[in-house]
Design a protein around this motif. Structure first.
Motif, PDB file in Angstrom:
ATOM      1  N   ASP A 150       0.812  -1.252  -0.048  1.00  0.00           N
ATOM      2  CA  ASP A 150      -0.102   0.001   0.019  1.00  0.00           C
ATOM      3  C   ASP A 150       0.644   1.323  -0.158  1.00  0.00           C
ATOM      4  O   ASP A 150       0.788   2.153   0.806  1.00  0.00           O
ATOM      5  CB  ASP A 150      -1.081  -0.109   1.161  1.00  0.00           C
ATOM      6  N   VAL A 151       1.887   1.461  -0.906  1.00  0.00           N
ATOM      7  CA  VAL A 151       2.571   2.653  -0.879  1.00  0.00           C
ATOM      8  C   VAL A 151       2.150   3.193  -2.477  1.00  0.00           C
ATOM      9  O   VAL A 151       3.027   4.256  -2.736  1.00  0.00           O
ATOM     10  CB  VAL A 151       3.994   2.154  -1.178  1.00  0.00           C
ATOM     11  N   GLY A 152       1.157   2.972  -3.279  1.00  0.00           N
ATOM     12  CA  GLY A 152       0.891   3.833  -4.129  1.00  0.00           C
ATOM     13  C   GLY A 152       0.882   2.965  -5.250  1.00  0.00           C
ATOM     14  O   GLY A 152       1.735   2.410  -5.868  1.00  0.00           O
ATOM     15  N   ASN A 153      -0.532   2.777  -5.978  1.00  0.00           N
ATOM     16  CA  ASN A 153      -0.524   2.004  -7.331  1.00  0.00           C
ATOM     17  C   ASN A 153       0.223   2.524  -8.378  1.00  0.00           C
ATOM     18  O   ASN A 153       0.746   1.761  -9.418  1.00  0.00           O
ATOM     19  CB  ASN A 153      -2.028   1.697  -7.550  1.00  0.00           C
ATOM     20  N   ASP A 154       0.244   4.017  -8.597  1.00  0.00           N
ATOM     21  CA  ASP A 154       0.971   4.628  -9.573  1.00  0.00           C
ATOM     22  C   ASP A 154       2.588   4.393  -9.378  1.00  0.00           C
ATOM     23  O   ASP A 154       3.125   4.267 -10.461  1.00  0.00           O
ATOM     24  CB  ASP A 154       0.839   6.195  -9.382  1.00  0.00           C
ATOM     25  N   PHE A 155       2.955   4.175  -8.255  1.00  0.00           N
ATOM     26  CA  PHE A 155       4.587   3.915  -7.885  1.00  0.00           C
ATOM     27  C   PHE A 155       4.690   2.536  -8.515  1.00  0.00           C
ATOM     28  O   PHE A 155       5.773   2.214  -9.458  1.00  0.00           O
ATOM     29  CB  PHE A 155       4.646   3.884  -6.470  1.00  0.00           C
ATOM     30  N   TYR A 156       3.902   1.554  -8.292  1.00  0.00           N
ATOM     31  CA  TYR A 156       4.224   0.231  -8.791  1.00  0.00           C
ATOM     32  C   TYR A 156       3.957   0.224 -10.244  1.00  0.00           C
ATOM     33  O   TYR A 156       4.810  -0.546 -10.901  1.00  0.00           O
ATOM     34  CB  TYR A 156       3.163  -0.834  -8.001  1.00  0.00           C
ATOM     35  N   ARG A 157       3.110   0.768 -10.857  1.00  0.00           N
ATOM     36  CA  ARG A 157       2.874   0.769 -12.145  1.00  0.00           C
ATOM     37  C   ARG A 157       4.128   1.423 -12.751  1.00  0.00           C
ATOM     38  O   ARG A 157       4.468   0.890 -13.834  1.00  0.00           O
ATOM     39  CB  ARG A 157       1.711   1.836 -12.625  1.00  0.00           C
ATOM     40  N   LEU A 158       4.866   2.455 -12.093  1.00  0.00           N
ATOM     41  CA  LEU A 158       5.931   2.838 -12.754  1.00  0.00           C
ATOM     42  C   LEU A 158       7.094   1.889 -12.915  1.00  0.00           C
ATOM     43  O   LEU A 158       7.867   1.757 -13.688  1.00  0.00           O
ATOM     44  CB  LEU A 158       6.573   4.043 -12.035  1.00  0.00           C
ATOM     45  N   VAL A 159       7.179   1.196 -11.757  1.00  0.00           N
ATOM     46  CA  VAL A 159       8.050   0.212 -11.384  1.00  0.00           C
ATOM     47  C   VAL A 159       8.117  -1.082 -12.291  1.00  0.00           C
ATOM     48  O   VAL A 159       8.915  -1.564 -12.927  1.00  0.00           O
ATOM     49  CB  VAL A 159       8.390  -0.298  -9.899  1.00  0.00           C
ATOM     50  N   LEU A 160       6.777  -1.706 -12.366  1.00  0.00           N
ATOM     51  CA  LEU A 160       6.727  -2.956 -12.899  1.00  0.00           C
ATOM     52  C   LEU A 160       6.214  -2.700 -14.342  1.00  0.00           C
ATOM     53  O   LEU A 160       6.323  -4.027 -14.930  1.00  0.00           O
ATOM     54  CB  LEU A 160       5.285  -3.491 -12.174  1.00  0.00           C
ATOM     55  N   GLY A 161       5.927  -1.764 -14.570  1.00  0.00           N
ATOM     56  CA  GLY A 161       5.367  -1.358 -16.319  1.00  0.00           C
ATOM     57  C   GLY A 161       3.930  -1.797 -16.495  1.00  0.00           C
ATOM     58  O   GLY A 161       3.233  -2.083 -15.453  1.00  0.00           O
ATOM     59  N   PRO A 162       3.339  -1.845 -17.585  1.00  0.00           N
ATOM     60  CA  PRO A 162       2.088  -1.975 -17.847  1.00  0.00           C
ATOM     61  C   PRO A 162       1.458  -3.184 -17.645  1.00  0.00           C
ATOM     62  O   PRO A 162       0.140  -3.041 -17.387  1.00  0.00           O
ATOM     63  CB  PRO A 162       1.851  -1.628 -19.497  1.00  0.00           C
ATOM     64  N   THR A 163       2.069  -4.265 -17.461  1.00  0.00           N
ATOM     65  CA  THR A 163       1.592  -5.551 -17.102  1.00  0.00           C
ATOM     66  C   THR A 163       1.228  -5.600 -15.544  1.00  0.00           C
ATOM     67  O   THR A 163       0.206  -6.472 -15.133  1.00  0.00           O
ATOM     68  CB  THR A 163       2.394  -6.581 -17.273  1.00  0.00           C
ATOM     69  N   MET A 164       2.059  -4.624 -14.791  1.00  0.00           N
ATOM     70  CA  MET A 164       1.472  -4.739 -13.326  1.00  0.00           C
ATOM     71  C   MET A 164       1.612  -6.062 -12.787  1.00  0.00           C
ATOM     72  O   MET A 164       1.061  -6.397 -11.816  1.00  0.00           O
ATOM     73  CB  MET A 164       0.018  -4.071 -13.002  1.00  0.00           C
ATOM     74  N   VAL A 165       2.618  -6.819 -13.272  1.00  0.00           N
ATOM     75  CA  VAL A 165       2.784  -8.180 -12.532  1.00  0.00           C
ATOM     76  C   VAL A 165       4.142  -8.201 -11.681  1.00  0.00           C
ATOM     77  O   VAL A 165       5.102  -7.464 -12.116  1.00  0.00           O
ATOM     78  CB  VAL A 165       3.148  -9.295 -13.772  1.00  0.00           C
ATOM     79  N   TYR A 166       3.887  -8.558 -10.244  1.00  0.00           N
ATOM     80  CA  TYR A 166       5.082  -8.289  -9.486  1.00  0.00           C
ATOM     81  C   TYR A 166       5.564  -9.722  -9.061  1.00  0.00           C
ATOM     82  O   TYR A 166       5.466 -10.181  -7.974  1.00  0.00           O
ATOM     83  CB  TYR A 166       4.373  -7.500  -8.223  1.00  0.00           C
ATOM     84  N   SER A 167       6.185 -10.402 -10.092  1.00  0.00           N
ATOM     85  CA  SER A 167       6.650 -11.448  -9.943  1.00  0.00           C
ATOM     86  C   SER A 167       7.618 -12.073 -11.145  1.00  0.00           C
ATOM     87  O   SER A 167       7.438 -11.278 -11.882  1.00  0.00           O
ATOM     88  CB  SER A 167       5.724 -12.797  -9.685  1.00  0.00           C
ATOM     89  N   CYS A 168       8.343 -13.045 -10.883  1.00  0.00           N
ATOM     90  CA  CYS A 168       9.147 -13.290 -11.851  1.00  0.00           C
ATOM     91  C   CYS A 168       8.742 -13.666 -13.180  1.00  0.00           C
ATOM     92  O   CYS A 168       7.714 -14.251 -13.544  1.00  0.00           O
ATOM     93  CB  CYS A 168      10.046 -14.656 -11.557  1.00  0.00           C
ATOM     94  N   ALA A 169       9.141 -12.851 -14.080  1.00  0.00           N
ATOM     95  CA  ALA A 169       8.751 -13.069 -15.583  1.00  0.00           C
ATOM     96  C   ALA A 169       9.414 -14.280 -16.228  1.00  0.00           C
ATOM     97  O   ALA A 169      10.466 -14.721 -15.688  1.00  0.00           O
ATOM     98  CB  ALA A 169       9.115 -11.950 -16.321  1.00  0.00           C
ATOM     99  N   VAL A 170       9.164 -14.621 -17.191  1.00  0.00           N
ATOM    100  CA  VAL A 170       9.786 -15.821 -18.104  1.00  0.00           C
ATOM    101  C   VAL A 170      10.315 -15.337 -19.386  1.00  0.00           C
ATOM    102  O   VAL A 170       9.426 -14.910 -20.372  1.00  0.00           O
ATOM    103  CB  VAL A 170       8.733 -17.074 -17.982  1.00  0.00           C
ATOM    104  N   TYR A 171      11.429 -15.348 -19.482  1.00  0.00           N
ATOM    105  CA  TYR A 171      12.082 -14.860 -20.908  1.00  0.00           C
ATOM    106  C   TYR A 171      12.360 -15.857 -21.930  1.00  0.00           C
ATOM    107  O   TYR A 171      12.879 -17.036 -21.644  1.00  0.00           O
ATOM    108  CB  TYR A 171      13.494 -14.024 -20.469  1.00  0.00           C
TER     109      TYR A 171
END
Length: 429
Positions: A153-174
């Motif tokens: 709970d530190v700001g959804n806009d902050f997380y959008r900036l960090v995570l990018g448009p997918t808003m996924v906060y876990s390991c991606a698969v490259y």
């Protein structure tokens, strides 16, 4: 040209005591402009005497972390190189709890602090430090809610900036190291859906649903109904908006609910992506039992979680991560988790290690923070942005050197149809 006399040589000796090394592994710049340490090493600047005072009161990772979060220490240039140099030196490179300085070393540290005019009361911790202990015993529902709120709970806009448009906060698969973060996160969401064998009409539980990216992906692309639960009020608010905007309110139900209170099973499949790290070792049997009870016979569970790979767990509550990032979070070894899942009645179908993928993901998140630094500070605070930069950069290094891993464990509750014979059949589109 930087001065090589003055504060820096004495400050370097104090830092060497804290690190447990003969020589410091960085180029240290002191508040008077003097420098010490290897000329070609990453530069770390001590901007004030208060940073040394923090080291005196908390001579270890916590003191240095507090000084960095407060802006009293700055890492110049490549943040990964600076943190790698510090984390690979002396006591910081040793597994297990941080070894505190001896009485003799503390005496030398005090003498140095006196000589540099840094002695004084213990500075108050930066306001970004967690204070969840006042909410009751560890892993009670109230305290878990406080811990989750501190991090999420530190700001959804902050997380959008960090995570990018997918808003996924876990390991991606490259697919490759050149893949974009967005493509890699889409690939991860698809992989989870395929491993779970999702089919139209299924009822799916997403435990710790975050900002709803998996729930939306599964409902829209695979035609399932999803119940997503979170105990973060800010997450729930944004997910519900995303669901409404996507026209999926009939198929996606987002709740503010502790996983221990879910009582409306059965579900055909359950995803738990980056959530079980918050459960805790003592609560793990209850977590497994609860998910087992909610899953229909033959249903699949995918447990995606970070693992601790460096021997005995470091549960020091005075280290950086529990104080500033994940209060009460516990990283368990893969073997601990699998043993508990099997003891709880699940059959293991597959385990996939994604350690290198998380390092790439974290480096992408750090780039997002650094490229939008002023905006990150505006959306939260300078201290909070520094916490996330330190935590994500140091975590990337942990995955790169193998201290930590991340694994997708695919499981099935007995009693239904047999799984396909081969792994490639589980993930066939």
């Amino acid at each position: 040209m930087a001065k090589t006399s003055g504060v820096a040589p004495r400050l370097a000796k104090a830092l060497a005591i804290v690190l447990g090394t003969e020589e410091i592994p960085i180029r240290l710049r002191a508040w008077d402009g003097s420098e010490a340490g290897p000329a070609d090493a990453p530069v770390i600047e001590f901007r004030s005497r208060r940073a040394l005072r923090r080291m005196l009161w908390s001579p270890g990772q916590l003191g240095l972390s507090r000084a960095y979060v407060a802006g009293e220490i700055e890492a110049h240039g490549d943040i990964f190189a600076a943190f790698a140099a510090l984390s690979s030196a002396g006591k910081f490179a040793e597994p297990g709890p941080f070894r505190k300085p001896t009485a003799r070393e503390l005496g030398t540290l005090l003498t140095t602090a006196v000589g540099l005019g840094a002695v004084g009361p213990n500075p108050a911790p930066p306001p970004e430090e967690a204070k969840v202990e006042k909410h009751g015993r560890r892993h009670s529902k109230n305290r878990d809610a406080a811990a989750i709120s501190h991090h999420y709970d530190v700001g959804n806009d902050f997380y959008r900036l960090v995570l990018g448009p997918t808003m996924v906060y876990s390991c991606a698969v490259y697919d490759s190291e050149d893949s974009s973060l967005e493509a890699a996160q889409e690939a991860k969401l698809d992989l989870v859906c395929l491993k779970l064998g999702l089919q139209p009409g299924m009822r799916v539980l997403d435990v710790g649903c975050g900002w709803g990216s998996f729930a939306l992906h599964a409902a829209e692309r695979y035609g399932v109904s999803v119940v997503g639960v979170t105990i973060s009020t800010e997450q729930a608010e944004l997910v519900r908006k995303r669901v409404a905007d996507a026209g999926l309110t009939e198929r996606v139900d987002i709740r503010i609910q502790d996983y221990r209170d879910i009582d409306d099973g059965p579900f055909d499949a359950i995803s738990s992506i980056g959530m079980s790290e918050h459960v805790g070792r003592e609560q793990l049997p209850r977590y497994v039992s609860q998910l087992h009870s909610l899953l229909r016979p033959g249903g699949r569970l995918l447990n995606h979680a970070i693992s601790w790979n460096a021997g005995p767990a470091d549960d020091d509550p005075d280290s950086f991560i529990p104080r500033y990032v994940f209060p009460d979070g516990e990283m368990l070894s893969l073997s601990e988790v699998v043993v508990e899942l099997e003891a709880g009645g699940f059959e293991v179908l597959d385990v996939e290690a994604l350690r290198r993928h998380y390092a790439l993901t974290l480096r992408a998140w750090v780039r997002n923070i650094e490229e939008h630094w002023d905006e990150a500070v505006r959306l939260t605070s300078a201290g909070r942005a520094r916490v996330w930069r330190l935590y994500m950069a140091s975590s990337a290094l942990g995955f790169e050197n193998g201290l930590t891993g991340v694994n997708q464990v695919l499981l099935q509750k007995p009693g239904g149809a047999e799984p396909p014979l081969r792994l490639r059949q589980w993930t066939a589109g």
